[in-house]
Design a protein around this motif. Structure first.
Motif, mmCIF file in Angstrom:
data_model
loop_
_atom_site.group_PDB
_atom_site.id
_atom_site.type_symbol
_atom_site.label_atom_id
_atom_site.label_comp_id
_atom_site.label_asym_id
_atom_site.label_seq_id
_atom_site.Cartn_x
_atom_site.Cartn_y
_atom_site.Cartn_z
ATOM 1 N N UNK A 1 0.841 -1.209 0.000
ATOM 2 C CA UNK A 1 0.000 0.000 0.000
ATOM 3 C C UNK A 1 0.872 1.253 0.000
ATOM 4 N N UNK A 2 1.981 1.200 0.737
ATOM 5 C CA UNK A 2 2.862 2.369 0.806
ATOM 6 C C UNK A 2 3.466 2.695 -0.557
ATOM 7 N N UNK A 3 3.755 1.667 -1.352
ATOM 8 C CA UNK A 3 4.273 1.905 -2.703
ATOM 9 C C UNK A 3 3.258 2.660 -3.547
ATOM 10 N N UNK A 4 1.990 2.354 -3.371
ATOM 11 C CA UNK A 4 0.958 3.012 -4.158
ATOM 12 C C UNK A 4 0.732 4.453 -3.685
ATOM 13 N N UNK A 5 0.944 4.700 -2.408
ATOM 14 C CA UNK A 5 0.914 6.082 -1.924
ATOM 15 C C UNK A 5 2.044 6.870 -2.578
ATOM 16 N N UNK B 1 12.317 3.792 2.951
ATOM 17 C CA UNK B 1 13.351 3.270 3.849
ATOM 18 C C UNK B 1 12.744 2.356 4.911
ATOM 19 N N UNK B 2 11.639 2.784 5.515
ATOM 20 C CA UNK B 2 11.027 1.995 6.584
ATOM 21 C C UNK B 2 10.506 0.655 6.069
ATOM 22 N N UNK B 3 9.781 0.674 4.963
ATOM 23 C CA UNK B 3 9.248 -0.581 4.422
ATOM 24 C C UNK B 3 10.386 -1.469 3.924
ATOM 25 N N UNK B 4 11.388 -0.856 3.299
ATOM 26 C CA UNK B 4 12.545 -1.631 2.863
ATOM 27 C C UNK B 4 13.249 -2.312 4.024
ATOM 28 N N UNK B 5 13.383 -1.611 5.129
ATOM 29 C CA UNK B 5 14.048 -2.164 6.303
ATOM 30 C C UNK B 5 13.207 -3.266 6.959
ATOM 31 N N UNK B 6 11.886 -3.048 7.030
ATOM 32 C CA UNK B 6 11.013 -3.977 7.740
ATOM 33 C C UNK B 6 10.737 -5.259 6.969
ATOM 34 N N UNK B 7 10.495 -5.153 5.649
ATOM 35 C CA UNK B 7 10.116 -6.350 4.886
ATOM 36 C C UNK B 7 11.025 -6.607 3.679
ATOM 37 N N UNK B 8 12.130 -5.847 3.585
ATOM 38 C CA UNK B 8 13.109 -6.044 2.513
ATOM 39 C C UNK B 8 12.521 -5.835 1.121
ATOM 40 N N UNK B 9 11.543 -4.962 1.026
ATOM 41 C CA UNK B 9 10.967 -4.638 -0.286
ATOM 42 C C UNK B 9 10.340 -3.256 -0.215
ATOM 43 N N UNK B 10 10.295 -2.603 -1.353
ATOM 44 C CA UNK B 10 9.634 -1.307 -1.481
ATOM 45 C C UNK B 10 9.488 -1.003 -2.969
ATOM 46 N N UNK B 11 9.008 0.171 -3.311
ATOM 47 C CA UNK B 11 8.800 0.499 -4.717
ATOM 48 C C UNK B 11 10.107 0.476 -5.501
ATOM 49 N N UNK B 12 11.160 1.041 -4.928
ATOM 50 C CA UNK B 12 12.449 1.091 -5.613
ATOM 51 C C UNK B 12 12.983 -0.307 -5.911
ATOM 52 N N UNK B 13 12.961 -1.187 -4.908
ATOM 53 C CA UNK B 13 13.447 -2.553 -5.102
ATOM 54 C C UNK B 13 12.558 -3.326 -6.067
ATOM 55 N N UNK B 14 11.266 -3.064 -5.992
ATOM 56 C CA UNK B 14 10.322 -3.731 -6.888
ATOM 57 C C UNK B 14 10.637 -3.414 -8.339
ATOM 58 N N UNK B 15 10.908 -2.139 -8.619
ATOM 59 C CA UNK B 15 11.240 -1.718 -9.983
ATOM 60 C C UNK B 15 12.575 -2.318 -10.409
#
Length: 198
Positions: free
Chosen positions: A68-72, A166-180
């Motif tokens: 959800x944070x990626x979509x925000x 940064x927070x989502x990346x740290x917590x679950x090892x994924x975020x919009x940047x890593x996804x792309x």
């Protein structure tokens, strides 16, 4: 003649056309996804507000999850881009355009080719696509981000985007940047790091 009669009246921009366009786009989004065989809700038969387990079968099936944070952040980016290229266009019209872009992505994201591409990633090996509920809520999340970017100073918006990534990346090892990044090219070091999340 009064002062109010001398002053030119501001043109009133109606919100109705934009609202109609947004609803129509989301209806098209839901209809196309249904035609593609997407389920309305999670196959588990329940509706949850939040799914926090990144390995759960209900990821991308419920109302909100870590993505959800990626979509925000999508909303932040769409607002910034549309402001740069068309600042004089009414903001509600720009929001409708952003919804069109997001809806198109949500449809593309649930095609067999993209689903299979996601399955190659460490955290998406069991990915089966989104439920229609989750997909529509992703669009609502984008609209939330777009609205925040409109209301907040740009520095605050940038700070929020960085904090979320940064927070989502740290917590679950994924975020919009890593996804792309993973979608463009698979990086063994990133995959190993993502596979270690618990």
């Amino acid at each position: 003649m009064t002062l109010s009669e001398i002053r030119p009246r501001r043109a009133r921009v109606s919100w109705r056309p934009a609202a109609f366009a947004i609803l129509a786009l989301m209806l098209v989004q839901a209809s196309v996804l249904y035609g593609m065989g997407r389920l309305w809700i999670c196959a588990c038969g329940t509706i949850r507000l939040w799914v926090g387990d990144i390995w759960s079968d209900e990821m991308s099936q419920q109302i909100t999850d870590w993505y959800t944070f990626s979509h925000i952040v999508h909303g932040f980016l769409f607002y910034g881009l549309l402001h740069l290229v068309s600042a004089r266009t009414p903001v509600l019209t720009r929001l409708a355009v952003a919804v069109g872009i997001e809806a198109a992505w949500e449809i593309a994201e649930n095609t067999p080719w993209v689903i299979e591409a996601y399955r190659q990633q460490a955290l998406a090996r069991g990915y089966v696509g989104d439920s229609i509920l989750n997909s529509l809520m992703d669009t609502v999340s984008m609209m939330t981000g777009f609205t925040l970017a409109y209301l907040l100073p740009w520095r605050v918006t940038v700070a929020l985007a960085l904090v979320m990534e940064i927070a989502v990346g740290w917590l679950v090892h994924d975020n919009l940047t890593l996804n792309i990044l993973n979608f463009i090219h698979r990086f063994p070091a990133i995959e190993a790091w993502q596979s270690s999340v618990k």
